[in-house]
Design a protein around this motif. Structure first.
Motif, PDB file in Angstrom:
ATOM      1  N   ALA A  47     -31.274 -13.297 -16.087  1.00  0.00           N
ATOM      2  CA  ALA A  47     -30.961 -12.993 -14.689  1.00  0.00           C
ATOM      3  C   ALA A  47     -29.511 -13.339 -14.370  1.00  0.00           C
ATOM      4  N   LEU A  48     -29.034 -14.485 -14.898  1.00  0.00           N
ATOM      5  CA  LEU A  48     -27.649 -14.865 -14.656  1.00  0.00           C
ATOM      6  C   LEU A  48     -26.695 -13.905 -15.351  1.00  0.00           C
ATOM      7  N   ARG A  49     -27.030 -13.520 -16.577  1.00  0.00           N
ATOM      8  CA  ARG A  49     -26.164 -12.581 -17.292  1.00  0.00           C
ATOM      9  C   ARG A  49     -26.038 -11.277 -16.525  1.00  0.00           C
ATOM     10  N   THR A  50     -27.150 -10.802 -15.988  1.00  0.00           N
ATOM     11  CA  THR A  50     -27.119  -9.562 -15.203  1.00  0.00           C
ATOM     12  C   THR A  50     -26.239  -9.723 -13.973  1.00  0.00           C
ATOM     13  N   LEU A  51     -26.340 -10.904 -13.354  1.00  0.00           N
ATOM     14  CA  LEU A  51     -25.558 -11.167 -12.149  1.00  0.00           C
ATOM     15  C   LEU A  51     -24.062 -11.208 -12.472  1.00  0.00           C
ATOM     16  N   LEU A  52     -23.707 -11.841 -13.580  1.00  0.00           N
ATOM     17  CA  LEU A  52     -22.306 -11.983 -13.936  1.00  0.00           C
ATOM     18  C   LEU A  52     -21.683 -10.681 -14.400  1.00  0.00           C
ATOM     19  N   GLU A  53     -22.495  -9.767 -14.862  1.00  0.00           N
ATOM     20  CA  GLU A  53     -21.970  -8.465 -15.271  1.00  0.00           C
ATOM     21  C   GLU A  53     -21.354  -7.705 -14.096  1.00  0.00           C
ATOM     22  N   GLU A  54     -21.740  -8.097 -12.891  1.00  0.00           N
ATOM     23  CA  GLU A  54     -21.267  -7.395 -11.706  1.00  0.00           C
ATOM     24  C   GLU A  54     -19.948  -7.946 -11.171  1.00  0.00           C
ATOM     25  N   THR A  55     -19.439  -9.027 -11.760  1.00  0.00           N
ATOM     26  CA  THR A  55     -18.213  -9.633 -11.240  1.00  0.00           C
ATOM     27  C   THR A  55     -17.367 -10.173 -12.387  1.00  0.00           C
ATOM     28  N   PRO A  56     -16.031 -10.123 -12.284  1.00  0.00           N
ATOM     29  CA  PRO A  56     -15.182 -10.707 -13.327  1.00  0.00           C
ATOM     30  C   PRO A  56     -15.436 -12.205 -13.441  1.00  0.00           C
ATOM     31  N   HIS A  57     -15.540 -12.706 -14.647  1.00  0.00           N
ATOM     32  CA  HIS A  57     -15.838 -14.123 -14.825  1.00  0.00           C
ATOM     33  C   HIS A  57     -15.355 -14.596 -16.188  1.00  0.00           C
ATOM     34  N   ARG A  58     -15.383 -15.902 -16.365  1.00  0.00           N
ATOM     35  CA  ARG A  58     -15.051 -16.514 -17.652  1.00  0.00           C
ATOM     36  C   ARG A  58     -16.016 -17.661 -17.885  1.00  0.00           C
ATOM     37  N   LEU A  59     -16.610 -17.702 -19.054  1.00  0.00           N
ATOM     38  CA  LEU A  59     -17.555 -18.762 -19.392  1.00  0.00           C
ATOM     39  C   LEU A  59     -16.818 -19.911 -20.066  1.00  0.00           C
ATOM     40  N   ILE A  60     -17.103 -21.135 -19.603  1.00  0.00           N
ATOM     41  CA  ILE A  60     -16.521 -22.337 -20.189  1.00  0.00           C
ATOM     42  C   ILE A  60     -17.673 -23.243 -20.593  1.00  0.00           C
ATOM     43  N   ASP A  61     -17.721 -23.616 -21.872  1.00  0.00           N
ATOM     44  CA  ASP A  61     -18.873 -24.402 -22.341  1.00  0.00           C
ATOM     45  C   ASP A  61     -18.467 -25.699 -23.029  1.00  0.00           C
ATOM     46  N   THR A  62     -17.205 -26.113 -22.896  1.00  0.00           N
ATOM     47  CA  THR A  62     -16.781 -27.397 -23.448  1.00  0.00           C
ATOM     48  C   THR A  62     -16.016 -28.160 -22.381  1.00  0.00           C
ATOM     49  N   LEU A  63     -16.077 -29.485 -22.455  1.00  0.00           N
ATOM     50  CA  LEU A  63     -15.404 -30.320 -21.472  1.00  0.00           C
ATOM     51  C   LEU A  63     -13.879 -30.172 -21.530  1.00  0.00           C
ATOM     52  N   PRO A  64     -13.256 -30.116 -22.714  1.00  0.00           N
ATOM     53  CA  PRO A  64     -11.795 -29.918 -22.742  1.00  0.00           C
ATOM     54  C   PRO A  64     -11.365 -28.625 -22.062  1.00  0.00           C
ATOM     55  N   HIS A  65     -12.092 -27.549 -22.292  1.00  0.00           N
ATOM     56  CA  HIS A  65     -11.758 -26.286 -21.646  1.00  0.00           C
ATOM     57  C   HIS A  65     -11.953 -26.374 -20.130  1.00  0.00           C
ATOM     58  N   ALA A  66     -12.962 -27.124 -19.712  1.00  0.00           N
ATOM     59  CA  ALA A  66     -13.195 -27.287 -18.278  1.00  0.00           C
ATOM     60  C   ALA A  66     -12.042 -28.057 -17.639  1.00  0.00           C
ATOM     61  N   ARG A  67     -11.534 -29.082 -18.332  1.00  0.00           N
ATOM     62  CA  ARG A  67     -10.414 -29.855 -17.793  1.00  0.00           C
ATOM     63  C   ARG A  67      -9.156 -28.997 -17.688  1.00  0.00           C
ATOM     64  N   ILE A  68      -8.945 -28.143 -18.676  1.00  0.00           N
ATOM     65  CA  ILE A  68      -7.785 -27.253 -18.640  1.00  0.00           C
ATOM     66  C   ILE A  68      -7.887 -26.306 -17.449  1.00  0.00           C
ATOM     67  N   ALA A  69      -9.082 -25.735 -17.242  1.00  0.00           N
ATOM     68  CA  ALA A  69      -9.275 -24.802 -16.131  1.00  0.00           C
ATOM     69  C   ALA A  69      -9.076 -25.490 -14.785  1.00  0.00           C
ATOM     70  N   LEU A  70      -9.570 -26.734 -14.658  1.00  0.00           N
ATOM     71  CA  LEU A  70      -9.418 -27.469 -13.409  1.00  0.00           C
ATOM     72  C   LEU A  70      -7.959 -27.834 -13.169  1.00  0.00           C
ATOM     73  N   ASP A  71      -7.242 -28.207 -14.225  1.00  0.00           N
ATOM     74  CA  ASP A  71      -5.839 -28.559 -14.090  1.00  0.00           C
ATOM     75  C   ASP A  71      -5.025 -27.364 -13.625  1.00  0.00           C
ATOM     76  N   ARG A  72      -5.373 -26.173 -14.082  1.00  0.00           N
ATOM     77  CA  ARG A  72      -4.667 -24.969 -13.655  1.00  0.00           C
ATOM     78  C   ARG A  72      -4.938 -24.671 -12.178  1.00  0.00           C
ATOM     79  N   THR A  73      -6.096 -25.082 -11.718  1.00  0.00           N
ATOM     80  CA  THR A  73      -6.420 -24.876 -10.305  1.00  0.00           C
ATOM     81  C   THR A  73      -5.664 -25.854  -9.419  1.00  0.00           C
ATOM     82  N   GLU A  74      -5.531 -27.110  -9.900  1.00  0.00           N
ATOM     83  CA  GLU A  74      -4.915 -28.147  -9.081  1.00  0.00           C
ATOM     84  C   GLU A  74      -3.418 -27.952  -8.910  1.00  0.00           C
TER      85      GLU A  74
END
Length: 261
Positions: A47-74
């Motif tokens: 159900a989530l995969r179907t939902l995400l197909e309708e909008t641009p997105h990026r999957l992050i599944d590791t903590l280092p990648h999450a920190r990088i993404a958050l730092d780019r936001t800040e």
């Protein structure tokens, strides 16, 4: 979101939300133009995969990648805080009222506006801004502006919060609140126009103190999102039945909604 210029929303335990709520979050992202991060704490479902197909997105599944993404936001490329991380210029109001009932002080008389014969009543113009809280010192039934602001910002519906705010500043009764249009709060939320009656003979302009402006802006944005015309009533539903809903809201935050003028 729009009033406070929130640019990034992080939602925890998104997997516990219903499919309809997940869709609403994506709609919120689209409507407000924000960056949306959904934390998913189990295997991705079809159900989530179907939902995400309708909008641009990026999957992050590791903590280092999450920190990088958050730092780019800040931080933006220039090293300054991004729109989503801006801090308010005013200190957050502290609630130090001891739980007592609040009664707003007697408002000023405002400035009477002139209206040419057969001319439509214009909206609120720009006036010189005021930083005054327009509140007296705390007494047996009085409270500083920061205490009143703290209570009003807990009201979930922006129109209820703004209606009570305008009442506190101007003393406008239910009938007068019902006459306020979207254009009666100017774009900078520094002025509100209160109409004497449908005849618009002696309408008055009131400056809005600094602590009221975010609430006033939120009401204007709410009307825009509802596709209301600028000259339509701002509080069309909460002023019916003698303002019963608004009185219930004021009771919930222990604010005395004054009688009609």
């Amino acid at each position: 979101m729009l009033t406070h210029h929130i640019g990034h929303l992080i939602v925890c335990r998104t997997d516990r939300l219903t499919h309809a709520r997940q869709r609403q979050l994506l709609a919120l992202r689209e409507r407000c133009g924000i960056r949306l991060t959904l934390l998913w704490h189990r295997q991705v479902t079809p159900a989530l995969r179907t939902l995400l197909e309708e909008t641009p997105h990026r999957l992050i599944d590791t903590l280092p990648h999450a920190r990088i993404a958050l730092d780019r936001t800040e931080h933006s490329p220039t090293g300054t805080p991004s729109a989503g991380q801006q801090r308010p210029t005013e200190p957050a109001p502290r609630r130090q009222d001891g739980g007592q009932w609040i009664t707003s002080p007697a408002p000023s008389d405002g400035v009477v506006t002139n209206r040419p014969k057969r001319a439509r009543c214009q909206g609120a113009p720009e006036l010189a801004p005021t930083t005054s809280s327009a509140q007296p010192e705390q007494g047996h039934d009085r409270i500083p502006a920061n205490g009143l602001a703290a209570r009003l910002t807990t009201v979930a519906h922006p129109l209820h919060a703004t209606a009570l705010t305008i009442h506190a500043v101007t003393g406008a009764d239910i009938n007068q609140l019902a006459l306020i249009r979207g254009i009666d709060i100017n774009e900078t939320a520094t002025t509100v126009k209160i109409h004497d009656s449908t005849a618009h003979r002696r309408c008055r302009l009131y400056p809005l103190p600094t602590w009221t402006r975010r609430l006033a802006r939120a009401a204007g944005i709410h009307g825009q999102l509802k596709d209301r015309t600028p000259d339509s009533p701002l509080f069309p539903l909460i002023t019916v039945q003698d303002g019963e809903q608004l009185r219930l809201t004021s009771t919930g935050i222990r604010y005395t909604l004054g009688p009609h003028r």
